[in-house]
Design a protein around this motif. Structure first.
Motif, short mmCIF file in Angstrom:
data_model
loop_
_atom_site.label_atom_id
_atom_site.label_comp_id
_atom_site.label_asym_id
_atom_site.label_seq_id
_atom_site.Cartn_x
_atom_site.Cartn_y
_atom_site.Cartn_z
N ALA A 188 77.48 32.02 37.46
CA ALA A 188 78.10 33.31 37.78
C ALA A 188 77.28 33.78 39.25
O ALA A 188 77.96 34.39 39.99
N GLY A 189 76.07 33.89 38.88
CA GLY A 189 75.20 34.68 39.92
C GLY A 189 74.82 33.77 41.17
O GLY A 189 74.26 34.19 42.32
N LYS A 190 75.42 32.62 41.16
CA LYS A 190 75.17 31.38 42.34
C LYS A 190 76.15 31.48 43.38
O LYS A 190 76.95 31.95 43.43
N ILE A 191 75.33 31.42 44.73
CA ILE A 191 76.14 31.39 45.98
C ILE A 191 77.24 30.10 46.09
O ILE A 191 76.48 28.99 45.79
N VAL A 192 78.30 30.37 46.24
CA VAL A 192 79.32 29.26 46.19
C VAL A 192 78.91 27.94 46.91
O VAL A 192 79.09 27.02 46.62
N SER A 193 78.51 28.35 48.26
CA SER A 193 78.09 27.22 48.98
C SER A 193 77.10 26.23 48.31
O SER A 193 77.02 25.23 48.98
N THR A 194 76.29 26.62 47.34
CA THR A 194 75.34 25.85 46.76
C THR A 194 75.94 24.98 45.89
O THR A 194 75.12 24.16 45.35
N LEU A 195 77.17 25.04 45.59
CA LEU A 195 77.80 24.55 44.23
C LEU A 195 78.17 23.22 44.72
O LEU A 195 78.94 23.13 45.69
N PRO A 196 78.31 22.25 43.71
CA PRO A 196 78.95 20.96 44.14
C PRO A 196 80.32 21.13 44.32
O PRO A 196 81.25 22.26 43.92
N TYR A 197 81.32 20.32 45.14
CA TYR A 197 82.64 20.55 45.24
C TYR A 197 83.61 21.01 44.37
O TYR A 197 84.46 21.61 44.17
N GLY A 198 83.52 20.22 43.07
CA GLY A 198 84.20 20.12 41.70
C GLY A 198 84.15 21.47 41.18
O GLY A 198 85.12 22.15 40.84
N LEU A 199 82.91 22.13 41.28
CA LEU A 199 82.87 23.53 40.77
C LEU A 199 83.36 24.43 41.64
O LEU A 199 83.67 25.75 41.23
N GLN A 200 83.31 24.32 43.04
CA GLN A 200 83.96 25.33 44.03
C GLN A 200 85.46 25.18 43.82
O GLN A 200 85.97 26.23 43.83
N LYS A 201 85.94 24.01 43.46
CA LYS A 201 87.30 24.06 43.21
C LYS A 201 87.73 24.77 41.81
O LYS A 201 88.67 25.79 41.69
#
Ligand SMILES: Nc1ncnc2c1ncn2[C@@H]1O[C@H](COP(=O)(O)OP(=O)(O)OP(=O)(O)O)[C@@H](O)[C@H]1O
Length: 255
Positions: free
Chosen positions: A146-159
């Motif tokens: 929840a607190g992580k910056i979106v650009s740091t997440l793997p692509y699947g999690l961003q989807k």
């Protein structure tokens, strides 16, 4: 035809290119309906007409009993239509929680920025929104991020964040533009299970675009095939799979 969503002879052109050509079909409440078709068939244009980003040149749409020829995206959000995008339209420098909260920005009194920076005119609204965001993130397995910056997440999690943003307002209809694009088979399987759960638990009717026919035939209860803006086939996955026009135009050519 009666359905949660009905399209009646919808057409759309871009400077002479017929993106949609007198298209009619109906999506029943509770269905997972897949739109398939080759590149340029008109799938994304269709989602854009349904949620008001484009205005159809002709025809009309009935959503939940309300007939319209053109509608503003803000109004479609209020009516209960949620949308994800082919290329995530997330706020990449904001956190997962903030992105999910953005999905409620069209549903409250305070603006999105007021909510994000806790300047909300309406504290009760902000707390209610936060609770909804937490519930949605938890349902989609995003609570630890929840607190992580979106650009740091793997692509699947961003989807998945994109899906959470569309889902947080509790839409009656979810429009998912290639929710599994760029994923490997394992990730696609996981996303399929998530979409099935969303449909089952939240009761949202789903219209999705997906190129992987194997995934579509397993996930969808209804398949509409487009080709050059026209409807080539419309029915249950097993009927569509056997349709000779579909085999000739599409299924025979793709994985
Ligand atoms: N904004 C636009 N301006 C001009 N032409 C457009 C626009 N959007 C779509 N088109 C054209 O309309 C047709 C349908 O495009 P659309 O993106 O809806 O197809 P699609 O089935 O979603 O394709 P893909 O699978 O590649 O995403 C194409 O010929 C496309 O070039």
């Amino acid at each position: 035809m009666t359905g949660l969503l009905e399209l009646h002879d919808v057409s759309l052109s871009f400077k002479g290119v017929r993106a949609l050509n007198a298209l009619s079909f109906s999506v029943a409440k509770g269905e997972i309906c897949a739109l398939i078709g080759p590149n340029g068939a008109g799938k994304s244009s269709l989602l854009n007409v349904i949620n008001g980003v484009y205005r159809a040149d002709a025809g009309d749409i009935v959503f939940d009993g309300l007939r319209f020829e053109a509608i503003h995206p803000q109004k479609t959000a209020h009516l209960g239509i949620g949308r994800t995008f082919q290329h995530n339209a997330l706020f990449r420098r904001l956190s997962v929680r903030e992105n999910v909260l953005a999905g409620l920005s069209r549903h409250g009194n305070a603006s999105f920025l007021e909510n994000i920076f806790r300047l909300g005119r309406d504290g009760a609204e902000r707390l209610g929104f936060l609770a909804r965001a937490e519930r949605t993130m938890s349902f989609l397995g995003l609570d630890h991020h929840a607190g992580k910056i979106v650009s740091t997440l793997p692509y699947g999690l961003q989807k998945r964040v994109d899906l959470a943003r569309a889902l947080v307002a509790g839409p009656k209809l979810l429009l998912l533009d290639e929710p599994m694009a760029g994923m490997n088979q394992e990730e696609k399987g996981a996303m399929s299970r998530v979409i099935r759960e969303v449909n089952r638990v939240f009761g949202s009717t789903v219209v999705l675009i997906e190129h992987d026919v194997g995934i579509v035939l397993n996930l969808a209860s209804h398949v509409v095939v487009l080709d050059y803006g026209r409807k080539l086939a419309d029915g249950a996955p097993d009927e569509v799979r056997k349709n000779p026009d579909v085999i000739a135009a599409y299924l025979g050519m793709v994985h």
